[in-house]
Design an enzyme around this catalytic site. Structure first.
Site, short mmCIF file in Angstrom:
data_model
loop_
_atom_site.label_atom_id
_atom_site.label_comp_id
_atom_site.label_asym_id
_atom_site.label_seq_id
_atom_site.Cartn_x
_atom_site.Cartn_y
_atom_site.Cartn_z
N ARG A 234 -13.67 102.39 29.50
CA ARG A 234 -12.95 101.14 30.09
C ARG A 234 -11.71 100.76 28.67
O ARG A 234 -12.35 100.74 27.65
CB ARG A 234 -13.40 100.08 30.31
CG ARG A 234 -14.17 100.13 31.48
CD ARG A 234 -13.10 99.90 32.73
NE ARG A 234 -13.69 100.13 34.12
CZ ARG A 234 -13.71 101.34 34.70
NH1 ARG A 234 -13.38 102.39 34.21
NH2 ARG A 234 -14.09 101.44 36.03
N HIS A 282 -5.11 106.75 32.75
CA HIS A 282 -6.40 106.45 33.68
C HIS A 282 -6.80 107.40 34.46
O HIS A 282 -6.92 106.99 35.88
CB HIS A 282 -6.32 104.89 34.02
CG HIS A 282 -7.81 104.28 34.37
ND1 HIS A 282 -7.62 102.97 33.95
CD2 HIS A 282 -8.72 104.86 34.78
CE1 HIS A 282 -8.94 102.63 34.44
NE2 HIS A 282 -9.48 103.68 34.81
#
Length: 319
Positions: A234, A282
């Site tokens: 993350r 991502h």
């Protein structure tokens, strides 16, 4: 538990196209109704499928029983401070696990086989083979986070011949992997790794963990030079100015970042143009509706038969 096949399911997603999820649910569970808002079916909604749901959007649902995260992480759920007191279920999918392991192996091998250097040589039309290429067994890959994703990646890297170590909050035992745990174990983990792969969940304890204080505990030199960092966890785990500083000071030789504090990564970020930074958008382990919807439906059906839910999130730990 009072669920049945006619119950309404709320799909609350931000940044994703809901149509493909609706299409796959219609295929996998045609008797179930999937709605995008709570206006007309508030009392009928018993399940919620969420990804970065609008804060407060799950409140006022009197019969909500379970919240399902549509991604591997659940930190996006806890950004909402108005979460109903019902079980939260993480997605644990062979599809997601394989996608993440593919990404980790790809990036580890790319750094191990000097991919950045050779791509830079290509742009300069330089022909130079580096004779110092180490063998896999000379390189230690350390994985931060030994959950389902970390364990699978560790095993695949072991199969390629790398030495693998791992760190987690609690002791995990994996054949062929040197395991460290807790605050005391982190120091021992860091001093031996050549490539660090971060797959940690984002929690209050792990926020900003990839920072100068961590980089300073890594060894200065190994078979690849200074250590390499790969973050596919993350964005909130990393201190981006510290990463740039560590690269410029030679404390890190290269990094791969798939996640960022602000996404999309702003065009003004110096990470875009740093020669030792690999950026991916991502994309390490994207959620596939085709793969995940049948598994969610199977979980619903087992729950409605009275079987316990799997992969329930520890709300105190937030993962």
């Amino acid at each position: 538990m009072t669920g049945n096949a006619d119950d309404t399911i709320l799909l609350a997603v931000t940044g994703w196209d809901p149509d493909v999820w609706q299409t796959e649910f219609a295929k996998a569970a045609p008797a179930r109704k999937l709605v995008l808002d709570t206006d007309t079916a508030k009392e009928k909604i018993r399940y919620a499928l969420v990804w970065k749901q609008r804060p407060g959007s799950l409140m006022g649902l009197p019969n909500l029983e379970v919240i399902f995260s549509l991604g591997a992480g659940v930190d996006h759920i806890f950004h909402d401070h108005q979460i109903p007191d019902v079980p939260i279920v993480r997605i644990v999918s062979p599809d997601l696990t394989m996608r993440m392991s593919e990404y980790v192996v790809w990036q580890v091998l790319d750094h191990h086989r000097l991919g950045l250097r050779y791509r830079q040589q290509q742009t300069q039309k330089v022909w130079h083979e580096d004779r110092r290429q180490p063998a896999a067994h000379e390189v230690t890959v350390g994985i931060l986070g030994l959950g389902v994703l970390g364990r699978d990646a560790a095993q695949k890297l072991r199969n390629l011949g790398f030495r693998v170590s791992g760190w987690s909050r609690r002791l995990q035992t994996i054949e062929g992997v040197t395991s460290h745990f807790g605050k005391d174990g982190l120091k021992d983990f860091l001093k031996d790794v050549d490539i660090v792969v971060c797959l940690l969940p984002l929690t209050p304890e792990t926020k900003g963990i990839l920072s100068m204080s961590m980089f300073a505990q890594m060894k200065a030199e190994g078979p690849l030079g200074a250590p390499v960092l790969i973050n596919a966890g993350r964005g909130g785990l990393q201190n981006e100015p510290d990463i740039l500083a560590a690269l410029d000071r030679g404390m890190l030789s290269a990094v791969t970042l798939d996640v960022f504090k602000t996404e999309p990564l702003p065009k003004v970020s110096p990470l875009w143009t740093h020669p030792q930074v690999v950026i991916t958008p991502h994309a390490a382990a994207s959620s596939s509706p085709q793969a995940l919807v049948p598994e969610i439906v199977a979980q619903l059906e087992s729950y409605e038969r009275g079987e316990p839910l799997k992969n329930i999130v520890d709300k105190a730990a937030q993962y």
